[in-house]
Design an enzyme around this catalytic site. Structure first.
Site, PDB file in Angstrom:
ATOM      1  NE  ARG A  51      -3.322  -2.120  -5.922  1.00  0.00           N
ATOM      2  CZ  ARG A  51      -3.053  -2.655  -4.748  1.00  0.00           C
ATOM      3  NH1 ARG A  51      -1.934  -2.419  -4.134  1.00  0.00           N
ATOM      4  NH2 ARG A  51      -3.912  -3.474  -4.167  1.00  0.00           N
TER       5      ARG A  51
ATOM      6  CG  ASN B 160       1.597  -1.120  -1.070  1.00  0.00           C
ATOM      7  OD1 ASN B 160       1.000  -0.078  -1.306  1.00  0.00           O
ATOM      8  ND2 ASN B 160       0.977  -2.255  -0.849  1.00  0.00           N
TER       9      ASN B 160
ATOM     10  CG  ASP C   2      -5.911  -1.565   3.557  1.00  0.00           C
ATOM     11  OD1 ASP C   2      -5.158  -1.122   2.674  1.00  0.00           O
ATOM     12  OD2 ASP C   2      -5.691  -2.624   4.173  1.00  0.00           O
TER      13      ASP C   2
HETATM   14  O1  DOR Z   1      -4.469  -6.800   2.063  1.00  0.00           O
HETATM   15  C1  DOR Z   1      -3.666  -5.908   1.837  1.00  0.00           C
HETATM   16  N1  DOR Z   1      -3.526  -5.365   0.611  1.00  0.00           N
HETATM   17  N2  DOR Z   1      -2.894  -5.463   2.837  1.00  0.00           N
HETATM   18  C2  DOR Z   1      -1.867  -4.629   2.614  1.00  0.00           C
HETATM   19  O2  DOR Z   1      -1.155  -4.329   3.534  1.00  0.00           O
HETATM   20  C3  DOR Z   1      -1.577  -4.138   1.256  1.00  0.00           C
HETATM   21  C4  DOR Z   1      -2.760  -4.193   0.407  1.00  0.00           C
HETATM   22  C5  DOR Z   1      -2.423  -4.032  -1.061  1.00  0.00           C
HETATM   23  O3  DOR Z   1      -1.704  -3.082  -1.392  1.00  0.00           O
HETATM   24  O4  DOR Z   1      -2.881  -4.827  -1.866  1.00  0.00           O
HETATM   25 ZN    ZN Z   2      -3.036  -0.880   3.061  1.00  0.00          ZN
END
Ligand code: DOR
Ligand code: ZN
Length: 443
Positions: free
Chosen positions: A64, A94, A308
């Site tokens: 983040r 992202n 993740d």
């Molecule tokens: O559950 C998820 N959270 N899947 C994703 O692809 C992005 C991630 C996030 O950045 O919160």
């Molecule tokens: Zn991810």
């Protein structure tokens, strides 16, 4: 230069475990010594009864920062990493704002420099148009493609993904869920359940169905086949996807895949007590799929385990199903989850080192990482395989301070972490400086 000698430990590698002392100098592993040697270190650490592993490489984190610093930033994310024995992370694009250009990357580099306890690398995102920016971007982990909207709404259409495969030399990492398939499910399931009733979060696994994931995996494998390019499937979660990957691999297509810890521990049955806390994309699956992930690991069909790590504030998880954020924090529980399975003899140390150190280094071309070998970086985790501890959100270093594994007990925890030869974590505390550096790709 001052030397550190790790004495009396057992060293884990991709072949097994051996007795060895490790001499560190100038941030590197300079010698691995048989017991009985006469070498002395300026500083000596007794690792008797401990297991010494290469620092884990997590090829999938969301640290983040920017507008989302209230849920995580590099300082807290990297503290979570090293306290969990992870010494290198690859950060996803992202963000708010997203990382889509050379300029975005440079700004991110500036922001992160000097703020990280662990080493790091960055992915660039794909928005369907930024081909040139991707080509201009140097020293990146790869290109991250979202085939459906998730956190950050970066979903792109199939046609542009095809163009990306034609254009790209860098590894393409895909969040493989077909966007149209998910939207269609969303419309029909939400319309059904909105008739005056509170939506049960378990609907998430129906909306982000196994079929949507398989469709996307098949499509990208086909593109990799046609283009001869390399593709990596992020957080694969179903038996069916794995069958597709195996089929293409047999046909010599360059495809690798990862699984995340939540898809190895949690299933649809857990919505009942965890609700939106385990709203994740891709979602938790059936017990059959969960079992297939373990089988995939044991058969060597799954290349890496990546967390993740996707922290969200608890208030964002306490919203109703539609508005609740998707994602779970994972970094600090990765090792304990896996080491607990090693203690139960479901996995070997060699398998863990391959999945979490050697293979990610190989797939992403991380120079000098992923092994305890002479000449490699001294990124090391010392593990106490006998230590038993419950997971407590309040004790975690991640800013979001909660865990989907709250209250679960694991046996096998990291007790000391070295990054570039410096101790950054010891006995539950961050003890070092922010010595993490940007990694170099191409090794
Ligand atoms: O559950 C998820 N959270 N899947 C994703 O692809 C992005 C991630 C996030 O950045 O919160
Ligand atoms: Zn991810």
């Amino acid at each position: 230069m001052a030397t550190i000698l790790l004495r009396n430990g057992e060293v884990g590698c991709g072949l097994g475990i051996y007795d060895g002392d490790i001499l560190i100098e100038g941030g590197k592993i300079v010698k691995i010594l048989d017991r009985g040697h006469r070498i002395k270190g300026d500083k000596e650490i007794d690792c008797k009864g401990k297991l010494i592993l290469p620092g884990f490489i997590d090829a999938h984190v969301h640290f983040r920062g920017g507008k989302e610093s209230y849920k995580e930033d590099f300082e807290t994310g990297s503290a979570a990493a090293v306290s969990g024995g992870v010494t290198t992370v690859l950060d996803m694009p992202n963000n708010k704002p997203p990382i889509l250009s050379k300029k975005d990357l440079e700004a991110k580099r500036k922001l992160v420099k000097g703020k990280s306890y662990c080493n790091y690398g960055f992915f660039i995102g794909f928005d369907g148009r930024n081909f040139e920016e991707i080509s201009l971007s140097k020293n990146i982990a790869g290109v991250k493609v979202y085939m459906c909207d998730s956190t950050g709404e970066m979903g792109v259409g199939a046609k542009s993904v095809e163009d990306l495969f034609k254009n790209q030399k860098k590894i393409i990492v895909v969040h493989a869920e077909d966007g149209n398939c998910v939207s269609k499910n969303e419309k029909s399931y939400l319309a059904e359940s909105l008739e005056g009733r509170k939506i049960n979060p378990s609907i998430h696994s129906k909306i982000h169905s196994s079929k949507c994931a398989s469709m996307a995996v098949k499509a990208v494998c086909e593109l990799a086949k046609k283009s001869g390019k390399k593709v990596h499937i992020a957080h694969l979660s179903t038996e069916c996807e794995l069958e597709i990957v195996n089929k293409y691999r047999k046909a010599k297509v360059d495809v690798t895949c990862e699984v995340s810890p939540h898809h190895l521990v949690l299933s649809e049955n857990d919505y009942e007590h965890l609700g939106n806390l385990i709203k994740i994309n891709p979602p938790v699956r059936s017990n059959n799929d969960l079992f297939a992930m373990w089988k995939g690991i044991k058969f060597g069909d799954i290349d890496i385990i990546a967390t993740d790590h996707a922290p969200h504030a608890l208030v964002e998880k306490e919203l109703d199903y539609v508005r609740a954020s998707a994602g779970v924090p994972e970094l600090e529980t990765l090792l304990p989850i896996l080491l607990n399975v090693v203690n139960d003899e479901g996995l070997t140390v060699a398998e863990v080192v391959k999945l979490c150190c050697e293979n990610p280094a190989k797939i992403f071309g991380l120079k000098g990482k992923g092994q305890i070998e002479e000449g490699f970086d001294a990124d090391i985790v010392v593990v106490d395989m006998e230590k038993v501890k419950d997971v407590r959100g309040a004790d975690l270093f991640t800013k979001c301070k909660w865990s989907p594994y709250e209250g679960m007990s694991f046996k096998g925890w990291p007790v000391m972490t070295f990054v570039g030869g410096q101790i950054v974590f010891k006995d539950g505390k961050i003890v070092g400086k922010k010595v993490g550096r940007e990694v170099e790709f191409g090794g």
